[in-house]
Design an enzyme around this catalytic site. Structure first.
Site, PDB file in Angstrom:
ATOM      1  CG  ASP A   1      -2.869  -0.448  -2.657  1.00 38.98           C
ATOM      2  OD1 ASP A   1      -2.647   0.892  -2.255  1.00 38.98           O
ATOM      3  OD2 ASP A   1      -3.549  -1.293  -2.075  1.00 38.98           O
TER       4      ASP A   1
ATOM      5  CG  ASP B   1      -2.500   4.237  -1.460  1.00 30.59           C
ATOM      6  OD1 ASP B   1      -3.440   4.090  -2.528  1.00 30.59           O
ATOM      7  OD2 ASP B   1      -2.534   3.360  -0.619  1.00 30.59           O
TER       8      ASP B   1
ATOM      9  CG  ASP C   1      -6.094   1.034  -1.099  1.00 30.86           C
ATOM     10  OD1 ASP C   1      -5.254   1.749  -1.075  1.00 30.86           O
ATOM     11  OD2 ASP C   1      -6.075  -0.229  -0.298  1.00 30.86           O
ATOM     12  NE  ARG C   2      -3.685   4.080   3.156  1.00 32.78           N
ATOM     13  CZ  ARG C   2      -3.238   4.096   4.384  1.00 32.78           C
ATOM     14  NH1 ARG C   2      -2.704   5.368   4.604  1.00 32.78           N
ATOM     15  NH2 ARG C   2      -3.143   3.155   5.134  1.00 32.78           N
TER      16      ARG C   2
ATOM     17  CB  SER D   1      -0.863   0.111   1.130  1.00 30.66           C
ATOM     18  OG  SER D   1      -1.753   1.105   1.343  1.00 30.66           O
ATOM     19  CG  HIS D   2       0.285   3.619   3.494  1.00 32.87           C
ATOM     20  ND1 HIS D   2      -0.461   2.733   3.659  1.00 32.87           N
ATOM     21  CD2 HIS D   2       0.913   4.050   4.695  1.00 32.87           C
ATOM     22  CE1 HIS D   2      -0.458   2.184   4.605  1.00 32.87           C
ATOM     23  NE2 HIS D   2       0.378   3.036   5.384  1.00 32.87           N
TER      24      HIS D   2
ATOM     25  CE  LYS E   1      -7.486   2.367   2.267  1.00 33.36           C
ATOM     26  NZ  LYS E   1      -7.358   0.843   2.745  1.00 33.36           N
TER      27      LYS E   1
END
Ligand code: G16
Length: 542
Positions: free
Chosen positions: A278, A276, A280-281, A112-113, A375
């Protein structure tokens, strides 16, 4: 040909808030990834005859990991693998593909982030047939399998060419490489008023999207530039890089500081956003204004009906417990059910599947709806553009109008990163022990009304999740939450969340830190955090 390799359990293969995240070097240790993948197969029973979606955010080790997983899925006699071309799939696009193809699940490679690169982080997430992150019952089974593993199986086939498209067959497994963007972009067109957004942009509305050298670059180009007519240069840092350009792909004012300063400048565009690693944010900005994720969620709850996909209204809404109560105010005013869940998107799955909630969101920059089961960063950006196009006002005006109607929940999160795990755990343990005696205690102008440890009884499957953060409610409409992060890869990260409701019209545009100073002081007095963690202040303030 299939090879069976003897192995022994590797300690610590326990998925956290969102999959298994470790240092890239750990994942690259021979057998580490293989053990975990075999544990997924064992934990879910088997993948024989099943269809899986596979892709990642393009970070260092992404393609090598995909080749290994393909060979292990072939050895395990999976029926079909649907893989994003060049090994790329954003988390939301992977969730959509699982649902679109009726797949049995998917594997998403991302931390992710968290920063990438050989010295950064890597991660593996397993999603189930609904397209969402595996629930705790499944991740526990995977972890249990990792503690008893004795062998894994891998097919001796050549690497597949990830740059091609179309289908090939290896033993019993059909492998299909698909364009990672098209199906997702088409889904977005069914949800939002693309004509209205196109007209807004054609009318001179200026936007900037920072893909942070991560996976959303190609998605943002296709949607914002090709389908909505924004100029090419509105998407910056648009090429996914294995080390995210050395950056930290977390869309917040600290890590997306270039975009932040552009948006605060004299020549700022009308709208700024970032996503981010991937995809999703999201981060939402207007000229001269940063919209907190909690506020963004509340604004979307109040205005989603302006988007065609949500014209019928929302069945209900949900937020993670530490997310601000701004959402609850909208839900109350509009007569919608509002749920508070533990941190982790996986806890929204049942609410979305059962139709109890249409919209979900978290303070950690995640917002999404029942269109998928993750998300979705670009979804939030398009929702905002749709709202702005239909309302015809600035981001700033949307916020001011919202606060006038519902009051403002001043909100901030302070992160203390890579602190000593023992000290952080002791701080939480000691505070937990004090909870019962806190009501009535006075901290400056604040009096504790209620203090509790959050636990969640899932209203759909009846499962109980305990120890999900300490909450201290003050009589003056303020709240303090403390919990340890489940996504870090070294030491512990203590997250401190603070909020305070303000209804007075003349006090709606104060600085958040300033407005929260009493809550911050109460937190210090309650935890003696500075001395106990040996830190002068937080590492990240959002
Ligand atoms: C993940 C989860 C989110 C969670 C976030 C922070 O996001 O999916 O639900 O809010 O981590 O979790 P923690 O506070 O435990 O670090 P992502 O974007 O990292 O997958």
């Amino acid at each position: 040909m299939m090879k069976t390799i003897s192995t022994v359990p590797i300690e610590g293969q326990k998925p956290g808030t969102s999959g298994l995240r470790k240092k890239t070097q750990v994942f690259m240790t021979p057998g580490y990834l293989e053990n975990f993948i075999q544990s997924i197969w064992n934990g879910i029973g088997s993948v024989q005859g099943k269809t899986l979606v596979l892709g990642g955010d393009g970070r260092f080790f992404n393609t090598e990991a995909i080749q290994t997983i393909v060979k292990m899925a072939v050895a395990a006699r999976a029926a079909r693998l649907i893989i994003g071309q060049n090994g790329l799939l954003s988390t939301p696009a992977a969730s959509h593909l699982i649902r679109l193809h009726g797949a049995d699940g998917g594997i998403i490679l991302s931390a992710s982030h968290n920063p990438g690169g050989s010295e950064g982080d890597f991660g593996v997430k397993f999603n189930t047939a609904n397209g969402g992150p595996a629930p705790e019952s499944v991740t526990e089974a995977i972890y249990a399998a990792s503690t008893t593993i004795s062998e894994y199986e891998i097919a001796e086939i050549p690497d597949i060419d990830l740059s091609l498209s179309g289908k090939t067959r290896h033993m019993e497994t059909e492998i299909e490489l698909v364009d990672p963007v098209t199906d997702y972009a088409t889904l977005m067109e069914t949800l939002f008023d693309f004509d209205a957004i196109r007209a807004l942009i054609a009318g001179g509305f200026r936007l900037r999207f920072d893909a942070m050298h991560a996976v959303t670059g190609p998605y943002a180009r296709e949607i914002l530039v090709n389908r909505l007519g924004a100029p090419d240069d509105c998407v910056v840092n648009a090429t996914p890089l294995p080390d995210f350009g050395g950056g930290h792909p977390d869309p917040n004012p600290v890590w997306a500081h270039a975009l932040m300063s552009e948006m605060m400048g004299d020549t700022a565009p009308d709208f700024g956003a970032a996503s981010d690693g991937d995809g999703d944010r999201n981060m939402i900005l207007g000229r001269g204004i940063y919209v907190t994720p909690s506020d963004s969620l509340a604004v979307i709850a109040a205005n989603a009906h302006l988007a065609p996909g949500y014209a019928k209204g929302l069945a209900g809404v949900a937020r993670s417990m530490p997310t601000s109560c701004a959402l609850d105010r909208v839900a109350k005013a509009r007569g919608m059910a509002c749920f508070a869940t533990p941190t982790g998107w996986k806890f929204f799955g049942n609410l979305l599947d059962s139709g109890k909630a249409t919209l979900c969101g978290e303070e950690s920059a995640g917002t999404g709806s029942d269109h998928i089961r993750e998300k979705d960063g670009l979804w939030a950006v398009l929702m905002w553009l749709n709202i702005l196009a239909r309302k015809g006002v600035s981001v700033n005006q949307v916020m001011v109008d919202h606060w006038r109607e519902f009051g403002r929940d001043y909100y901030s999160r302070h992160d203390y990163e890579e602190v000593d795990s023992e000290a952080a755990n002791a701080l939480i343990t000691d505070l937990r022990a004090q909870l019962g005696s806190l009501p009535g205690q006075v901290f400056g102008p604040l009096t504790v009304a209620r203090a509790e440890e959050f636990s969640y009884l899932d209203p759909v499957d009846g499962s109980l999740t305990q120890k999900q953060g300490l909450q201290i409610h003050f009589a003056e409409g303020a709240r303090l939450v403390l919990r340890l992060s489940g996504t870090g890869t070294s030491g512990a990260t203590l997250r401190v969340y603070m909020e305070r409701h303000e209804a007075r019209a003349e006090d709606l545009t104060r600085d958040a830190q300033d407005s929260l100073s009493d809550v911050i002081a109460a937190m210090q007095a309650l935890t003696e955090l500075k001395t106990r963690l040996n830190r002068e202040g937080p590492d990240v303030v959002t």
